[in-house]
Design a protein around this motif. Structure first.
Motif, mmCIF file in Angstrom:
data_model
loop_
_atom_site.group_PDB
_atom_site.id
_atom_site.type_symbol
_atom_site.label_atom_id
_atom_site.label_comp_id
_atom_site.label_asym_id
_atom_site.label_seq_id
_atom_site.Cartn_x
_atom_site.Cartn_y
_atom_site.Cartn_z
ATOM 1 N N GLN A 88 0.813 -1.217 0.000
ATOM 2 C CA GLN A 88 0.000 0.000 0.000
ATOM 3 C C GLN A 88 0.842 1.261 0.000
ATOM 4 O OE1 GLN A 88 -2.667 -2.193 3.040
ATOM 5 N NE2 GLN A 88 -3.443 -0.113 2.894
ATOM 6 N N VAL A 102 -7.722 -3.214 -2.253
ATOM 7 C CA VAL A 102 -6.655 -3.226 -1.254
ATOM 8 C C VAL A 102 -7.068 -4.041 -0.031
ATOM 9 C CG1 VAL A 102 -5.339 -1.792 0.320
ATOM 10 C CG2 VAL A 102 -5.713 -1.038 -2.016
ATOM 11 N N SER A 124 -6.209 0.923 8.856
ATOM 12 C CA SER A 124 -6.912 2.189 9.046
ATOM 13 C C SER A 124 -6.907 2.634 10.503
ATOM 14 C CB SER A 124 -8.341 2.090 8.508
ATOM 15 O OG SER A 124 -8.931 0.880 8.871
ATOM 16 N N GLY A 173 -6.327 1.803 0.825
ATOM 17 C CA GLY A 173 -6.667 0.845 1.860
ATOM 18 C C GLY A 173 -7.119 1.486 3.158
ATOM 19 N N ILE A 174 -6.713 2.745 3.399
ATOM 20 C CA ILE A 174 -7.079 3.372 4.666
ATOM 21 C C ILE A 174 -7.931 4.628 4.446
ATOM 22 C CG2 ILE A 174 -5.182 2.443 6.028
ATOM 23 C CD1 ILE A 174 -3.702 5.073 5.570
ATOM 24 N N PHE A 175 -8.535 4.734 3.300
ATOM 25 C CA PHE A 175 -9.478 5.831 3.066
ATOM 26 C C PHE A 175 -10.531 5.881 4.171
ATOM 27 C CE2 PHE A 175 -9.447 6.901 -1.761
ATOM 28 C CZ PHE A 175 -8.179 7.407 -1.622
#
Lengths: 520, 320
Positions: A279, A478, B177, B264-266
């Protein structure tokens, strides 16, 4: 410095501009098949034009401003146009200000809503009425081929740009997956053809060679290239993105095969084959990981392969291209990274241009026989020489990737790229092999042409849907890969969220776009 | 003083215009030095803050560059409705508020505490070293800071490795996240604590040393002196700083987030300003992103206003 426009014409001193009669003969020879209009160069009256061009980052390491390159000097010399060049760093700002140069080189599908929106927003103009008279060479060339002319039109069926046309796309594919040939040799493996062979290779690299992160690609690469088409054929779909079968549009991200692809990628992630940091990996990290032996699988373009080989010269480092993987040996991949003969790159004339006709005449030059040589090879004696009547780039142009100084063909542009250019500046046989290996694939059976833009009246709806849906899809990609979302229990939830975002309507709009394209 | 003023007043009484402009003109002639000093600030706000404001109207239009700001058609509240009904609306609001409030709750007191601690240091040499060291991160480019954060918090990064000694799972922190907000806030404190303490340190020097002497004579300990002399001495500075800080509750800096986040961490990292950036600059939806930005500003303004009112009632310190 010697110069000649064509192999059999007499040479003249380069300091004088090419004689008018000479270029007359050439351009009329190029368009003798159809059309009566002839544009002769240099143009009369010393016209002045301005143009915004994409920055060529490769060239910028050699000179502060690409407009100093010989190519742009020669282009002005030959056409008699005085050109003011700018290199916008942000096109969205350029478009928003309303303060345009006369011409803009851009990938027009990058304009939200596509070229048709750029026209209705009042950024660029339709060219239909100008082309036959003012750009006969270009017009004749594109109208002789139905597919070509169709893909150069916007979704209203109008010409909007002087396109980047590649004749060589059927013969070479310049992007794909590659690995380290020296490691394959160590492991005693052939280059993988099927997904199983590929998977086996990855695990053996990890277990036997102790490779830390076999696949270290940024998540965008993992999603849009590697996951999208490099392995998709093995799961029975051409790509996880848009594709069509017999005119019917499919969206891979909503299909069962995509779920299997995610399962596969998740397993690689859990087993430490895919970089746990994927990521946060960017392209710089990706390259350095591959070069320093931290990773063993790359996705990229041949030019990158070349610079890697240059950098690692003299060390134990070799590359081997991997074609798109299939399920069984002997199958042809359904899809690959082959370019389209025409994409949406091109130079368009903006609404700020006071003399569209002259701009067209200027842009037409690179499609004349003479101009084509200039755009592809540069000047005879400086960047190329005639060998047996055919232009061949010389060492000067090939060395240090300096082709960009002399010709447009170092990157995209508004001209017809000749086949030999793609291979001309390649000095490694591995890359030539790669172009052939990557070229395997029945892409044309499934591809939705980039010219198939959304219908003008549906653009707003489509772009609203697209931004929401594509964000959600990349997010979930993701999370499914890294396990934040459980592929077994949350796949249904993923699908139903897409439903609630109206993905069906989105597919319907894409279908309209394709139908419209096919009917053009 | 008085006589001078009276002269001016009596002069103006004799047939001279007494309008605002005329009085301003006279004042400028008299105090041109002061006006010269304020001129750059006025120009700054006019050119960069007030002039661009007319562009806000594109939030109520379908802006297309060819037609210009005035030529584009009005569409009313269409873009606002689209944003409020967007799938991401609540998430953006929640993330913006949570990142911002966490920053304030932990980030705001940090420089105050730090300044108080510095104030207690008696060894001047040591104090200066500490100050210099803590100011430094402020001058490092944000891009570099973010690269450092990424590097240190990767799966095999130094911070992750250190934490794993005490039982922390070794994962790339920026891929989960749940770690984003702490990372954002803590790195922010690390970068700004030294710099932010300057204003409090200067406020501390303004406290009358006599008060400390009196407190010592009365038998107050160091801790009691801090509580009853030092803190009250800088309260007004703290409150002004707090009001100013509250004004930016909704404007979380997008630069740092854009440099740190990924798809991935939106879920915790995507905030209104990054959303505006993506919409406006990457997807060319100028009107829509302006509408979202305007919504953000309106809320910001409401918060400053509210905090100011509360502060005026409670502590009699306020901006206006």
């Amino acid at each position: 410095m010697m110069f000649s426009a064509c192999g059999d014409t007499p040479s003249s001193d380069a300091s004088s501009t090419p004689s008018q009669s000479q270029s007359n003969t050439d351009s009329s020879a190029g368009s003798e098949a159809s059309g009566s209009a002839v544009v002769s160069y240099p143009l009369e009256g010393n016209p002045e034009l301005s143009i915004a061009w994409e920055t060529n980052t490769g060239i910028l390491s050699y000179m502060t401003d690409w407009s100093y390159s010989d190519f742009f000097k020669w282009w002005q010399e030959d056409t008699g146009v005085k050109l003011t060049m700018s290199f916008p760093s942000d096109y969205s700002l350029l478009f928003a200000t309303g303060d345009y140069p006369d011409m803009v080189f851009y990938n027009w599908s990058g304009y939200a809503g596509g070229p048709v929106k750029a026209i209705s927003d009042g950024v660029i103009v339709e060219l239909d009425e100008y082309l036959p008279e003012n750009a006969p060479d270009y017009y004749n060339f594109i109208s002789q081929d139905e597919d070509l002319s169709r893909s150069l039109k916007d979704s209203n069926g109008k010409y909007y740009t002087f396109g980047y046309i590649r004749n060589d796309v059927d013969e070479v594919t310049t992007q794909g997956v590659w690995t380290k040939a020296d490691w394959l040799k160590q492991l005693g493996l052939e280059t993988p053809q099927t997904l199983d062979e590929f998977t086996d290779m990855c695990y053996r690299m990890k277990d036997e060679l102790g490779v830390e992160k076999v696949i270290s690609l940024p998540s965008a690469y993992l999603q849009n290239y590697f996951g999208a088409h490099s392995i998709a054929s093995a799961f029975g779909i051409p790509t996880t993105n848009w594709y069509q079968i017999d005119g019917k549009v499919h969206y891979g991200y909503t299909e069962e095969a995509y779920r299997e692809i995610l399962q596969y990628l998740h397993k690689l992630y859990v087993d430490g084959i895919i970089d746990r940091d994927f990521q946060t990996v960017d392209t710089t990290i990706m390259f350095s990981n591959f070069l320093s032996g931290i990773s063993g699988v790359m996705y990229g373009w041949g030019t990158r392969m070349q610079s890697m080989l240059d950098e690692m010269k003299g060390q134990e480092f070799d590359v081997a291209a991997i074609r798109n993987l299939t399920k069984n040996t002997g199958e042809t991949p359904m899809y690959n990274g082959r370019d389209q003969k025409v994409n949406t790159y091109g130079v368009s004339v903006t609404t700020a241009c006071k003399d569209v006709a002259t701009a067209c005449k200027f842009l037409n030059y690179c499609y004349t026989e003479e101009g084509n040589i200039l755009a592809n090879f540069g000047r005879e004696g400086v960047s190329f020489d005639y060998v047996d009547g055919a232009p061949v780039l010389n060492q000067e142009a090939i060395a240090e990737n300096s082709l960009g100084f002399y010709a447009m063909s170092a990157s995209q542009g508004a001209y017809i790229r000749q086949t030999e250019i793609a291979l001309a500046s390649i000095s490694y046989p591995q890359i030539i092999d790669a172009y052939t290996i990557w070229n395997e694939g029945d892409t044309e059976d499934y591809r939705i042409p980039s010219g198939a833009g959304m219908l003008p009246e549906e653009i707003d709806e489509a772009s609203a849907l697209e931004s929401e849906i594509s964000t959600y899809i990349s997010e979930c990609f993701v999370k499914f890969v890294n396990g934040d979302m459980d592929i077994n229990t949350q796949w249904e939830e993923y699908l139903s969220t897409l439903q609630s975002m109206n993905v069906e309507r989105f597919i319907e709009l894409k279908q309209h776009a394709l139908d419209n394209y096919n009917a053009r | 003083m008085t006589t001078k003023f009276q002269t001016a007043a009596s002069e103006s009484g004799l047939g001279k215009s007494n309008s605002l402009l005329a009085r301003l003109g006279r004042d400028i002639r008299k105090n041109y030095g002061a006006y010269l000093l304020i001129l750059p600030a006025i120009l700054y706000y006019t050119i960069f803050c007030y002039k661009p404001m007319y562009g806000i109207i594109i939030a109520f239009k379908d802006f297309s560059p060819g037609k210009g700001i005035f030529g584009s058609p009005w569409v009313g509240l269409k873009h606002f409705e689209a944003f409020f009904s967007s799938y991401y609306f609540w998430r953006l609001l929640k993330n913006t508020l949570s990142i911002s409030l966490t920053s304030i709750v932990f980030g705001f007191p940090a420089p105050i505490i730090f300044a108080l601690l510095l104030n207690e240091i008696r060894n001047m040499k040591f104090k200066r070293v500490v100050q210099t060291v803590t100011y430094m991160p402020h001058f490092i480019s944000l891009v570099v800071i973010c690269s450092l954060i990424k590097l240190f918090t990767a799966e095999d990064g130094i911070i992750t490795s250190l934490l794993s000694v005490v039982g922390f799972e070794p994962v790339t922190m920026l891929s989960k996240s749940r770690y984003f907000v702490p990372l954002y806030v803590i790195s922010g404190i690390w970068q700004e604590v030294g710099w932010g303490s300057i204003i409090y340190l200067s406020a501390l020097t303004a406290i009358d040393p006599g008060l400390y002497e009196a407190a010592t004579i009365d038998g107050a300990t160091r801790w009691q002196q801090t509580l009853h002399v030092t803190l009250p001495g800088i309260t007004s500075t703290i409150i002004i700083m707090l009001i100013l800080r509250m004004g930016s509750v909704m404007s979380v800096g997008y630069e740092k987030i854009i440099l740190l986040y990924n798809e991935g961490i939106f879920e915790t990292a995507d905030v209104i300003s990054t959303f505006v950036y993506r919409k406006g600059l990457q997807q060319f939806q100028w009107s829509y992103s302006t509408a979202v930005g305007l919504f953000n500003s309106v809320i910001n303004f409401a918060i400053v206003f509210a905090v100011n009112q509360i502060s005026r009632r409670v502590s009699e310190v306020s901006l206006w």
